[in-house]
Design a protein around this motif. Sequence first.
Motif, PDB file in Angstrom:
ATOM      1  N   CYS A  98       0.816  -1.210   0.000  1.00 14.55           N
ATOM      2  CA  CYS A  98       0.000   0.000   0.000  1.00 14.55           C
ATOM      3  C   CYS A  98       0.854   1.266   0.000  1.00 14.55           C
ATOM      4  O   CYS A  98       0.359   2.352  -0.309  1.00 14.55           O
ATOM      5  CB  CYS A  98      -0.964  -0.016   1.181  1.00 14.55           C
ATOM      6  N   LYS A 142      11.701  -6.669   8.206  1.00 15.76           N
ATOM      7  CA  LYS A 142      11.334  -5.264   8.397  1.00 15.76           C
ATOM      8  C   LYS A 142      12.563  -4.396   8.622  1.00 15.76           C
ATOM      9  O   LYS A 142      12.591  -3.522   9.498  1.00 15.76           O
ATOM     10  CB  LYS A 142      10.304  -5.102   9.521  1.00 15.76           C
ATOM     11  N   VAL A 151       4.548  -0.204   6.636  1.00  5.72           N
ATOM     12  CA  VAL A 151       4.720   0.774   5.567  1.00  5.72           C
ATOM     13  C   VAL A 151       3.317   1.168   5.101  1.00  5.72           C
ATOM     14  O   VAL A 151       2.398   0.351   5.242  1.00  5.72           O
ATOM     15  CB  VAL A 151       5.541   0.188   4.388  1.00  5.72           C
ATOM     16  N   GLU A 206       0.214   6.214   8.440  1.00  6.44           N
ATOM     17  CA  GLU A 206      -1.172   6.049   7.997  1.00  6.44           C
ATOM     18  C   GLU A 206      -1.349   6.647   6.593  1.00  6.44           C
ATOM     19  O   GLU A 206      -1.250   7.864   6.386  1.00  6.44           O
ATOM     20  CB  GLU A 206      -2.196   6.646   8.991  1.00  6.44           C
ATOM     21  N   ASN A 207      -1.637   5.713   5.702  1.00  7.66           N
ATOM     22  CA  ASN A 207      -1.724   6.051   4.287  1.00  7.66           C
ATOM     23  C   ASN A 207      -2.601   7.272   3.982  1.00  7.66           C
ATOM     24  O   ASN A 207      -2.190   8.171   3.238  1.00  7.66           O
ATOM     25  CB  ASN A 207      -2.299   4.832   3.547  1.00  7.66           C
ATOM     26  N   HIS A 252      -8.747  -1.386   1.260  1.00 11.85           N
ATOM     27  CA  HIS A 252      -7.420  -1.758   1.756  1.00 11.85           C
ATOM     28  C   HIS A 252      -7.532  -2.794   2.882  1.00 11.85           C
ATOM     29  O   HIS A 252      -7.052  -3.914   2.776  1.00 11.85           O
ATOM     30  CB  HIS A 252      -6.706  -0.474   2.219  1.00 11.85           C
ATOM     31  N   LYS A 253      -8.220  -2.428   3.936  1.00 12.24           N
ATOM     32  CA  LYS A 253      -8.290  -3.350   5.084  1.00 12.24           C
ATOM     33  C   LYS A 253      -9.206  -4.541   4.810  1.00 12.24           C
ATOM     34  O   LYS A 253      -9.103  -5.569   5.475  1.00 12.24           O
ATOM     35  CB  LYS A 253      -8.690  -2.591   6.345  1.00 12.24           C
TER      36      LYS A 253
HETATM   37  N1  LIG Z   1      -3.137   1.546   8.983  1.00 10.74           N
HETATM   38  C1  LIG Z   1      -1.983   1.507   8.125  1.00 10.74           C
HETATM   39  C2  LIG Z   1      -1.813   0.098   7.585  1.00 10.74           C
HETATM   40  C3  LIG Z   1      -0.675  -0.022   6.619  1.00 10.74           C
HETATM   41  C4  LIG Z   1      -0.499  -1.466   6.171  1.00 10.74           C
HETATM   42  O1  LIG Z   1      -1.452  -2.261   6.177  1.00 10.74           O
HETATM   43  N2  LIG Z   1       0.737  -1.756   5.759  1.00 10.74           N
HETATM   44  C5  LIG Z   1       1.091  -3.114   5.403  1.00 10.74           C
HETATM   45  C6  LIG Z   1       1.612  -3.212   3.972  1.00 10.74           C
HETATM   46  S1  LIG Z   1       0.316  -2.841   2.793  1.00 10.74           S
HETATM   47  C7  LIG Z   1       2.229  -3.530   6.317  1.00 10.74           C
HETATM   48  O2  LIG Z   1       3.237  -2.873   6.411  1.00 10.74           O
HETATM   49  N3  LIG Z   1       2.010  -4.627   7.027  1.00 10.74           N
HETATM   50  C8  LIG Z   1       3.008  -5.174   7.883  1.00 10.74           C
HETATM   51  C9  LIG Z   1       2.504  -5.394   9.251  1.00 10.74           C
HETATM   52  O3  LIG Z   1       1.506  -4.757   9.634  1.00 10.74           O
HETATM   53  O4  LIG Z   1       3.128  -6.181   9.938  1.00 10.74           O
HETATM   54  C10 LIG Z   1      -2.136   2.511   6.991  1.00 10.74           C
HETATM   55  O5  LIG Z   1      -3.268   2.777   6.579  1.00 10.74           O
HETATM   56  O6  LIG Z   1      -1.116   3.031   6.513  1.00 10.74           O
END
Ligand SMILES: N[C@@H](CCC(=O)N[C@@H](CS)C(=O)NCC(=O)O)C(=O)O
Length: 201
Positions: free
Chosen positions: A10, A35, A52, A65-66, A106-107
């Motif tokens: 994302c 990581k 990320v 937060e995106n 996304h979620k």
């Molecule tokens: N709430 C965060 C979520 C970001 C997210 O889901 N990132 C994922 C990649 S798409 C990630 O880094 N996941 C690794 C983890 O949470 O361990 C946002 O909106 O930025």
Amino acid sequence: MKLYYAPAACSQAPHIAAREAGLPIELAKVEFPSKRTADGESLYDVNPKGAVPTLKLDDGDVLTENAVLLQYIADRAPDSAIAVPASGAERYHFLEWLNFIATELHKGFGPLWNPATPEEFKQATREALGKKFDYLQERIGDGPYILGDRFSILDAYAFPVLNWTRFHGIDIARWPGLAAYLQRIAARPAVQETLRAEGLV
Ligand SMILES: N[C@@H](CCC(=O)N[C@@H](CS)C(=O)NCC(=O)O)C(=O)O
């Protein structure tokens, strides 16, 4: 500013947004599951949430937060085409879209990324996402973008998320309007630059 990213994650959304806005951006690729970046820096030291996208600003402040990063980037380029509507109903409908992409699309993929999710639940997740895709396809129509003629951070965010269908056994061809939408976004020069920089083309 320095963007901690993972290819095709994302974090591609703020990466595209920065390139579309013509803002210089330093990239730090984060390897999963360690990581860590190539020079050994732990993502947790920058963002204790360990996710990320993470954006380190030039003054050392860190944003996560995106949906927030995207607005930050758009606000840095108020005269660019990706600017966020400043006020009124237009702004709230814009934020409504941003929230839908973050929390529903996304979620909505979350259980599909989790190896512990039972297959039955994964199938239910695919079906639930399909309903959101029906809605999105209907709303975009011929677009060409979510806001009509104007490419925005909404499209920069929807693009990587919809592309995850290919990792999770969802055939985007079931939504020809969305398949065409993804092709239109992929054809944009800034998006091609992003994909090249992430090593995806
Ligand atoms: N709430 C965060 C979520 C970001 C997210 O889901 N990132 C994922 C990649 S798409 C990630 O880094 N996941 C690794 C983890 O949470 O361990 C946002 O909106 O930025």
